[in-house]
Write a protein that holds these residues in place. Sequence first.
Motif, short mmCIF file in Angstrom:
data_model
loop_
_atom_site.label_atom_id
_atom_site.label_comp_id
_atom_site.label_asym_id
_atom_site.label_seq_id
_atom_site.Cartn_x
_atom_site.Cartn_y
_atom_site.Cartn_z
N UNK A 190 0.82 -1.22 0.00
CA UNK A 190 0.00 0.00 0.00
C UNK A 190 0.85 1.26 0.00
N UNK A 191 2.06 1.18 0.52
CA UNK A 191 2.93 2.36 0.53
C UNK A 191 3.34 2.77 -0.88
N UNK A 192 3.24 1.83 -1.82
CA UNK A 192 3.56 2.13 -3.21
C UNK A 192 2.30 2.09 -4.07
N UNK A 193 1.17 2.49 -3.49
CA UNK A 193 -0.10 2.45 -4.19
C UNK A 193 -0.65 3.85 -4.40
N UNK A 194 -1.59 3.97 -5.33
CA UNK A 194 -2.24 5.25 -5.61
C UNK A 194 -3.64 4.99 -6.13
N UNK A 195 -4.50 5.98 -5.99
CA UNK A 195 -5.85 5.92 -6.53
C UNK A 195 -5.80 6.34 -8.00
N UNK A 196 -6.37 5.51 -8.86
CA UNK A 196 -6.38 5.76 -10.30
C UNK A 196 -7.74 5.36 -10.85
N UNK A 197 -7.94 5.60 -12.14
CA UNK A 197 -9.12 5.07 -12.81
C UNK A 197 -8.77 3.73 -13.42
N UNK A 198 -9.57 2.73 -13.13
CA UNK A 198 -9.40 1.37 -13.67
C UNK A 198 -10.62 1.07 -14.52
N UNK A 199 -10.42 0.98 -15.83
CA UNK A 199 -11.54 0.80 -16.76
C UNK A 199 -12.62 1.85 -16.53
N UNK A 200 -12.19 3.08 -16.25
CA UNK A 200 -13.10 4.19 -16.11
C UNK A 200 -13.75 4.32 -14.76
N UNK A 201 -13.40 3.47 -13.80
CA UNK A 201 -13.97 3.53 -12.45
C UNK A 201 -12.85 3.73 -11.44
N UNK A 202 -13.19 4.39 -10.33
CA UNK A 202 -12.18 4.66 -9.32
C UNK A 202 -11.69 3.34 -8.70
N UNK A 203 -10.38 3.16 -8.71
CA UNK A 203 -9.78 1.97 -8.13
C UNK A 203 -8.41 2.30 -7.58
N UNK A 204 -7.63 1.28 -7.31
CA UNK A 204 -6.27 1.45 -6.78
C UNK A 204 -5.30 0.62 -7.59
N UNK A 205 -4.08 1.10 -7.66
CA UNK A 205 -3.01 0.33 -8.29
C UNK A 205 -1.77 0.41 -7.41
N UNK A 206 -1.02 -0.68 -7.38
CA UNK A 206 0.20 -0.75 -6.59
C UNK A 206 1.38 -1.03 -7.51
N UNK A 207 2.47 -0.34 -7.25
CA UNK A 207 3.66 -0.48 -8.09
C UNK A 207 4.83 -0.98 -7.26
N UNK A 208 5.81 -1.53 -7.93
CA UNK A 208 7.07 -1.92 -7.29
C UNK A 208 8.18 -1.51 -8.23
N UNK A 209 9.08 -0.63 -7.76
CA UNK A 209 10.13 -0.09 -8.62
C UNK A 209 9.53 0.51 -9.89
N UNK A 210 8.37 1.19 -9.72
CA UNK A 210 7.74 1.83 -10.86
C UNK A 210 7.03 0.88 -11.79
#
Length: 294
Positions: A237-257
Amino acid sequence: MSARSDDMARRFERDRPRLRAVAYRILGSLGEADDALQDAWLRADRADTSEVANPSGWLTTVVARVCLNLLRARDARREEPLDDGDRRQPAATGTAADPAEEAQLADEVGIALLIVLDTLGPAERLAFVLHDMFDVPFDDIAAMLDKTPAATRQLASRARRRVRGVPAPEADPPRRRRAVDAYLAATRGGDFDALVALLHPDVVLSADAAVVPTPEPVTVSGVERVARGAMASMGRARAAAVVLVDGRVGMAMAEHGRLRVVLRFDFAADGRITGIDVVAEPARLNELDITGIS
């Protein structure tokens, strides 16, 4: 070392912070960025620079070309299935970097930006980063990509629309955005009670086999079980952000970008979360349309 080579070495060291910033934003990984700089210097040191009029611009081009090759190789591997070893531990992404420095850089650049950049093709990403972040002229970028300046402008424009994003659609009321923001904050902070308050009593979490990992997908139901599962992902979660996923509000998590996990949410009429779909399998991630939220 000749006097000209010595001058170029001094120029490279003076420009290193900027060149590293360029490489990091193109690649999203500090370890890969440092590897790219090392490779770029080896190339620069062997090159005939007697006719180079703008050493800083020329070095930026060398670094960008190295990064472009790395992006293209990465893109070619994106469709490859994960073996058991990959499921247990993500593949290495270049020279080991200081986690604290990497986290600081990610915060400075913006986790959401890095996540969306990872969904772009190599040419789009290069065009956007070099032009919009470092003011490199389109004519210079076009030469790197073997495209016309007009085509390069189009690449940057498409990337810009995805990065800057669009407002959340009317189908996602503001309270849904607030709920996802609160979910991320509670997960990052380990606030179990706050997380429970966001969940509907009949909430169901579904995770594909690459998330845990497990041999089969996992389904968990009930507020406390789902909340405990979310607490287990505090590090991600420390590497996560709120984004649009298929046009709906969701979350995505990254590792080393690199995009690793996406969460899609369903909501009850009162705004509480009724369903969480956790996606980590590369093939499924590649099918998702992820953009920023303006």
